[in-house]
Design a protein around this motif. Structure first.
Motif, PDB file in Angstrom:
ATOM      1  N   PRO A 243      -4.821  -1.849   7.455  1.00 14.75           N
ATOM      2  CA  PRO A 243      -5.353  -0.864   8.119  1.00 14.75           C
ATOM      3  C   PRO A 243      -4.804   0.537   8.256  1.00 14.75           C
ATOM      4  O   PRO A 243      -5.321   1.362   8.432  1.00 14.75           O
ATOM      5  N   TRP A 244      -3.255   0.481   7.861  1.00 17.69           N
ATOM      6  CA  TRP A 244      -2.836   1.925   7.986  1.00 17.69           C
ATOM      7  C   TRP A 244      -3.146   2.724   6.788  1.00 17.69           C
ATOM      8  O   TRP A 244      -2.404   3.939   6.713  1.00 17.69           O
ATOM      9  N   VAL A 245      -3.763   1.964   5.875  1.00 13.10           N
ATOM     10  CA  VAL A 245      -4.169   2.971   4.565  1.00 13.10           C
ATOM     11  C   VAL A 245      -5.392   3.918   4.810  1.00 13.10           C
ATOM     12  O   VAL A 245      -6.254   3.176   5.117  1.00 13.10           O
ATOM     13  N   THR A 246      -5.102   4.947   4.262  1.00 11.03           N
ATOM     14  CA  THR A 246      -6.538   5.775   4.564  1.00 11.03           C
ATOM     15  C   THR A 246      -6.868   6.261   3.064  1.00 11.03           C
ATOM     16  O   THR A 246      -6.247   6.520   2.152  1.00 11.03           O
ATOM     17  N   ILE A 247      -8.347   6.094   2.830  1.00 12.84           N
ATOM     18  CA  ILE A 247      -8.814   6.557   1.501  1.00 12.84           C
ATOM     19  C   ILE A 247     -10.031   7.584   1.917  1.00 12.84           C
ATOM     20  O   ILE A 247     -10.941   7.472   2.757  1.00 12.84           O
ATOM     21  N   ARG A 248     -10.218   8.690   1.144  1.00 11.89           N
ATOM     22  CA  ARG A 248     -10.973   9.816   1.060  1.00 11.89           C
ATOM     23  C   ARG A 248     -11.373  10.218  -0.192  1.00 11.89           C
ATOM     24  O   ARG A 248     -10.429  10.260  -1.151  1.00 11.89           O
TER      25      ARG A 248
ATOM     26  N   LYS B  29       0.344   4.168  12.373  1.00 11.03           N
ATOM     27  CA  LYS B  29      -0.072   2.806  12.390  1.00 11.03           C
ATOM     28  C   LYS B  29       1.108   1.815  11.379  1.00 11.03           C
ATOM     29  O   LYS B  29       1.076   0.834  11.413  1.00 11.03           O
ATOM     30  N   ALA B  30       1.599   2.908  10.792  1.00 13.78           N
ATOM     31  CA  ALA B  30       2.437   1.958   9.530  1.00 13.78           C
ATOM     32  C   ALA B  30       3.759   1.182  10.227  1.00 13.78           C
ATOM     33  O   ALA B  30       4.204   1.877  11.008  1.00 13.78           O
ATOM     34  N   PRO B  31       4.093   0.288   9.560  1.00 17.66           N
ATOM     35  CA  PRO B  31       5.064  -0.450  10.030  1.00 17.66           C
ATOM     36  C   PRO B  31       6.678   0.327   9.498  1.00 17.66           C
ATOM     37  O   PRO B  31       6.514   1.091   8.599  1.00 17.66           O
ATOM     38  N   SER B  32       7.518   0.085  10.197  1.00 19.43           N
ATOM     39  CA  SER B  32       8.963   0.682   9.959  1.00 19.43           C
ATOM     40  C   SER B  32       9.526   0.376   8.560  1.00 19.43           C
ATOM     41  O   SER B  32       9.037  -1.088   8.140  1.00 19.43           O
ATOM     42  N   GLY B  33      10.205   1.017   7.818  1.00 17.19           N
ATOM     43  CA  GLY B  33      10.660   0.690   6.733  1.00 17.19           C
ATOM     44  C   GLY B  33       9.747   0.634   5.633  1.00 17.19           C
ATOM     45  O   GLY B  33       8.757   1.273   5.689  1.00 17.19           O
ATOM     46  N   HIS B  34       9.909  -0.222   4.651  1.00 12.69           N
ATOM     47  CA  HIS B  34       9.244  -0.320   3.450  1.00 12.69           C
ATOM     48  C   HIS B  34       8.080  -1.370   3.857  1.00 12.69           C
ATOM     49  O   HIS B  34       8.167  -2.523   4.392  1.00 12.69           O
ATOM     50  N   ALA B  35       6.768  -1.021   3.371  1.00 11.61           N
ATOM     51  CA  ALA B  35       5.577  -2.004   3.443  1.00 11.61           C
ATOM     52  C   ALA B  35       4.760  -1.984   2.232  1.00 11.61           C
ATOM     53  O   ALA B  35       4.687  -0.552   1.635  1.00 11.61           O
ATOM     54  N   GLU B  36       3.827  -2.786   1.875  1.00 10.66           N
ATOM     55  CA  GLU B  36       3.070  -2.717   0.662  1.00 10.66           C
ATOM     56  C   GLU B  36       1.917  -2.964   0.993  1.00 10.66           C
ATOM     57  O   GLU B  36       1.484  -3.635   2.095  1.00 10.66           O
ATOM     58  N   ALA B  37       0.822  -2.448   0.317  1.00 14.61           N
ATOM     59  CA  ALA B  37      -0.538  -2.547   0.416  1.00 14.61           C
ATOM     60  C   ALA B  37      -1.443  -2.584  -0.771  1.00 14.61           C
ATOM     61  O   ALA B  37      -0.600  -2.224  -1.759  1.00 14.61           O
TER      62      ALA B  37
END
Length: 970
Positions: free
Chosen positions: A723-728, A750-758
């Protein structure tokens, strides 16, 4: 004619060529003064003594005509002192005008501060100067050219551009012209001989002169000499590719002397002889080989004839000798024997000069030009008479190769500079359009002036048009370098624009003129290739095309707002170069897209091929508009120069469209995906796509593009699994509207701390399986965010730092880093001032620039300094600079080391790349003991280095022209 109310106001600004009359000429009668226009109609006459010099009489007649251009009524030119009206403009040269000399003797005219000086003048209002004359505006020169310059100075200040004929600049009408009473003095120029070299003149200038004048005859040179004098030049090397000045028209040489133009010959044409006179079968002057060792008597006779026919003319004699044509001297077997031969040549030439001119050789101005290989003879110790001027040539691309040392500056003959704004030769040719920005010209010619190479400046200007702006700037600097400082270049350019087009649009026109030259200097138009600007990395090609497109829109808006009478001038000076250079850049980028899209199997490959063809045709539409439509075809052939499709250093015979590719496109709804920073596409490549990482400090988005591979329409969806990824959706960098770009970003709240992948998935159609790309997001800790505040750098990827965006500048012993506005690739570059400062071998005690940077982790980094392509102008100066991180010892790197110097020097392998890019990269390695905030220091070692950009990277940089974008410190 068109009218422009109040164009003079209280006096037009005079950044062009500093004028003592700048604040004196008015277009109203609110304040008392000397009236050029008479209240009842008409204008005052111009008076010149019948016995004055021909050039002065010509300039007085031009002034009378210029008054007519401004007021609508030509001034009469009078010479009979017994029949003068009560108000006159009197023009004359000291010692040649009986009328002027009588005023001086009577004490009515003060010339104490110009008498005996070179090319100085006074403009003074004088009451009751002559019987029956109530008042005169007197223009008196210390010599012939002083009086000429004074006349043209009044023309310029009443509103007649030096380019009124040569660029069709219309003259604004004025009903009233008044000069404030007083005395206005113009001293001598800083550079004694200031001029241009017409060169590489085929096909443009030669084709134009043949059509308009029947060749490079006196009719042509009449126009050219007038222009030079209006620009306060005094020196000319005439066209020489297919021409011979003295025999093309026997009237040429005498005409130059009458006008006051000092004639010379080019760097490889000694003793006032065009080389065509030796080689052209029509003249039959050549007698055997052009080899002084084997054919001395014939060549001596050739030299003698050149001097004898100029015995009474004002000339600067080029001495020395090169090979047959513009090539190296044929060696006699060794460098030392070659030096001995040249010393003999020069000794013989000096005897011929003394005999032919009937005066000691040291009383005849002479120049020895160190062009290309000629430097080696000077470096080898060739002995030259002290009165001869030594002219250092640049590297053919505007970078000085040599400057005089303090010990050398005692020479009586002094030093000069041969500078290029046009070149047919190594390292590459550029002959089409202006690609010489004023800040670069200023930076190099300021070095020449400050280091004492200021006896003689000449610029190779090719066909003259379309180099109007840099020519005028070069000559203005030569007249008074102090009046055109680095911080005044923008104001100077605005003044130039106002002189041509009036005040309303002057700021915008100055911006356009400066900006198109700046863009052209990134990579000269002739050096552009489809691969010059990266399609994949940093949106580089897209940003360059957007910059050019913006320039076109702004230029076209100005054109629409101008009066119709101004549009021919605007087209040739501004609109054509903007439109044509923008089109050329976009043509090459379209060719790059065509090739890349073919690799990615895009259906739009064919559309990009059509775009290349369209822009190739449009280049010729613009050329034809310049040649055949603008100004009623007055300038036909001036844009005949080929400039597309260079495959070697020389121009192609015809413009060559970049090759294009077509595809066999399937009849389905298949699609493909490509991503930011990667030339590959999916489906197709065997590894999955990985998007560029995003971080909360850099806050740069990334993107992917989706495109049809078949003929059928395809509808796609682009979705993320977090959900923290935005697309336009945005516009793809493609000519086809069917190609689509999707920007991928992160909502950091909204993104988690540190490294996160999507995962980002593209799906749609029936012929292609979904494509999934991986995205990594890095959210900074509070400590990292605090450390990065107002610093350069982020948590991912390389970054650049504009050199002028320093946090602290620390001077040392009166030496400091200062900005050169609008230089090179950046808004301002940094260089050392004073430019002739001593070297600073200890970086800890040297002038330095400090930059706060944020590095995400400990480890090794590279620091690239992107500098100007400055050469080793002082022997032994290695062009060194130092870089340090925090308190670590500084690392010193030099350009001209024994190992690297030959490649970096003139025509070396690195020099070719440096001049094509108008930049040099110096790489340093640094180590960070920890992640976090640091201080990066750049310290002076040698002066004359020009720092544009700093690039910091952890991993190898991806290919691009400009490098990564700036991150942080805003």
């Amino acid at each position: 004619m068109f009218t422009r109310r109040g164009v003079l106001g209280g006096g037009l600004t005079s950044g062009l060529i500093a004028s003592p009359l700048a604040a004196a000429v008015r277009a109203n009668r609110r304040k008392p003064g000397f009236d050029i226009t008479l209240p009842g109609g008409g204008v005052v006459p111009v008076v010149v003594d019948a016995g004055d010099l021909p050039g002065v009489r010509r300039a007085a007649a031009d002034l009378a005509a210029d008054i007519g251009r401004v007021t609508g009524t030509d001034a009469r030119v009078l010479s009979d002192p017994a029949a003068l009206p009560d108000r006159i403009i009197l023009v004359g040269a000291l010692g040649h005008s009986a009328l002027v000399d009588r005023l001086v003797e009577s004490g009515k005219l003060d010339v104490h501060d110009i008498r005996g000086k070179w090319e100085a003048f006074v403009v003074q209002t004088v009451a009751n100067p002559l019987p029956g004359v109530a008042e005169a505006l007197v223009i008196v020169g210390s010599d012939k050219r002083g009086a000429i310059y004074g006349s043209y100075d009044l023309s310029r200040t009443i509103g007649v551009s030096p380019w009124y004929w040569w660029a069709d600049v219309p003259v604004a009408r004025q009903a009233t012209l008044r000069v404030a009473r007083g005395r206005y003095v113009q001293g001598s120029p800083a550079v004694k001989y200031r001029g241009i070299f017409l060169n590489d003149e085929a096909p443009c200038l030669s084709g134009w002169t043949t059509e308009k004048f029947g060749g490079m005859n006196a009719n042509f040179y009449t126009r050219l000499f007038e222009l030079l004098l209006r620009l306060r030049a005094n020196y000319l090397w005439p066209a020489m590719w297919n021409n011979a000045f003295a025999i093309d028209d026997p009237a040429n040489a005498g005409l130059a002397d009458d006008y006051g133009i000092v004639m010379g010959t080019s760097h490889h044409e000694p003793m006032m002889r065009a080389h065509k006179e030796w080689t052209d079968n029509r003249t039959h002057y050549g007698n055997g080989a052009w080899n002084y060792a084997t054919n001395r008597p014939a060549i001596r006779q050739f030299f003698e004839e050149g001097i004898s026919r100029n015995a009474t003319n004002e000339v600067v004699v080029t001495i020395g000798m090169r090979g047959d044509g513009d090539v190296a001297l044929e060696s006699t077997g060794s460098l030392q024997s070659d030096v001995a031969l040249l010393e003999g040549v020069i000794a013989d030439q000096r005897r011929i000069i003394a005999s032919g001119m009937r005066k000691p050789a040291e009383q005849v101005p002479q120049v020895w030009v160190l062009f290309t290989e000629v430097y080696k003879y000077y470096d080898a110790g060739l002995k030259l008479p002290d009165d001869v001027t030594i002219m250092f040539a640049d590297d053919n691309v505007g970078n000085l190769r040599r400057l005089p040392t303090p010990a050398e500056r005692t020479r009586k003959g002094g030093f000069g500079v041969y500078f290029h704004m046009d070149m047919h030769g190594g390292p590459f040719s550029y002959q089409w359009i202006n690609s010489s920005p004023l800040p670069k010209i200023w930076e190099q010619m300021n070095l020449a002036n400050q280091y004492g190479a200021n006896e003689m400046w000449i610029a190779n200007v090719g066909d003259l048009k379309p180099l109007e702006l840099p020519i005028e700037f070069f000559l203005a600097m030569a007249w008074n370098p102090a009046a055109v400082g680095k911080d005044r270049i923008a104001g100077w350019t605005r003044d130039w624009a106002e002189r041509q087009f009036g005040a309303v649009h002057a700021g915008e026109i100055a911006f356009l003129a400066s900006r198109y030259a700046k863009y052209n200097a990134w990579r000269k138009p002739e050096q552009l290739r489809p691969e010059t600007y990266s399609l994949e990395n940093h949106q580089e090609a897209e940003r360059v095309c957007d910059a050019w497109a913006t320039l076109v829109r702004r230029a076209e808006a100005v054109n629409a707002a101008l009066a119709p009478a101004q549009r021919d001038a605007f087209f040739q000076l501004i609109l054509y170069p903007v439109q044509a250079c923008a089109n050329l850049t976009q043509l090459y980028v379209a060719a790059a897209r065509n090739a890349r899209f073919a690799e990615q199997a895009r259906a739009s490959t064919r559309i990009e091929a059509d775009e290349v063809r369209r822009r190739f045709r449009y280049d010729h539409v613009l050329r034809d508009q310049y040649n055949k439509t603008m100004a009623g075809g007055k300038w036909n052939h001036m844009m005949d120069q080929t400039h597309i499709g260079y495959f070697d250093w020389y121009p192609p015979e015809s413009d060559i469209m970049p090759p294009v590719t077509d595809l066999d496109i399937p009849a389905d709804d298949s699609f493909g995906v490509c991503i930011d920073g990667d030339p590959r596409s999916w489906p197709g490549y065997y590894l999955p796509p990985i998007l560029s990482p995003l971080d909360s400090i850099t806050r740069r988005p990334t993107w992917l593009e989706v495109f049809p591979r078949g003929t059928a329409p395809v509808a796609v969806t682009v979705t993320a699994d977090r959900p923290w990824v935005t697309i336009r959706e945005g516009k793809a960098f493609s000519t086809s509207p069917r190609d689509r770009r999707f920007w991928i970003d992160v909502d950091w709240s909204k993104a988690p701390s540190g490294h996160a992948e999507a995962s980002i998935t593209v799906a749609g159609g029936t012929a292609t399986k979904p494509v999934t790309a991986t995205l990594t997001a890095i959210r900074a800790t509070p400590e990292q965010s605090s450390a990065a505040a107002r610093a350069f750098g982020g948590l991912s990827g390389p970054f650049s730092i504009p050199a002028a965006a320093f946090h602290r500048a620390i001077p040392a012993d009166g030496v400091r880093w200062e900005a050169i506005p609008d230089y090179g690739r950046v808004g301002a570059a940094m260089s050392i001032f004073p430019v002739d400062a001593r070297a600073a071998p200890d970086p800890a005690r040297a002038p330095r620039l400090e930059y706060d940077v944020f590095l995400p982790e400990a480890g090794d980094y590279t620091v690239d300094l992107v500098t100007g392509p400055t050469l080793e102008t002082i022997p032994g100066r290695t062009l060194a600079v130092a870089v340090a991180l925090d308190d670590h010892p500084a690392q010193v790197r030099a350009v001209f080391t024994p190992e690297d110097g030959p490649a970096q020097d003139f025509l070396g392998k690195a020099h070719v790349a440096n001049t094509a890019n108008n930049a040099r990269t110096m790489r340093f390695a640094i180590h960070a003991d920890r992640g976090g905030r640091h201080v990066l220091t750049v310290a002076m070692v040698d002066p004359t280095i020009v720092l544009q950009t700093i690039i910091v990277a952890r991993a190898p940089l991806k290919p691009s022209f400009f490098g990564p974008p700036t991150v942080g410190a805003a």
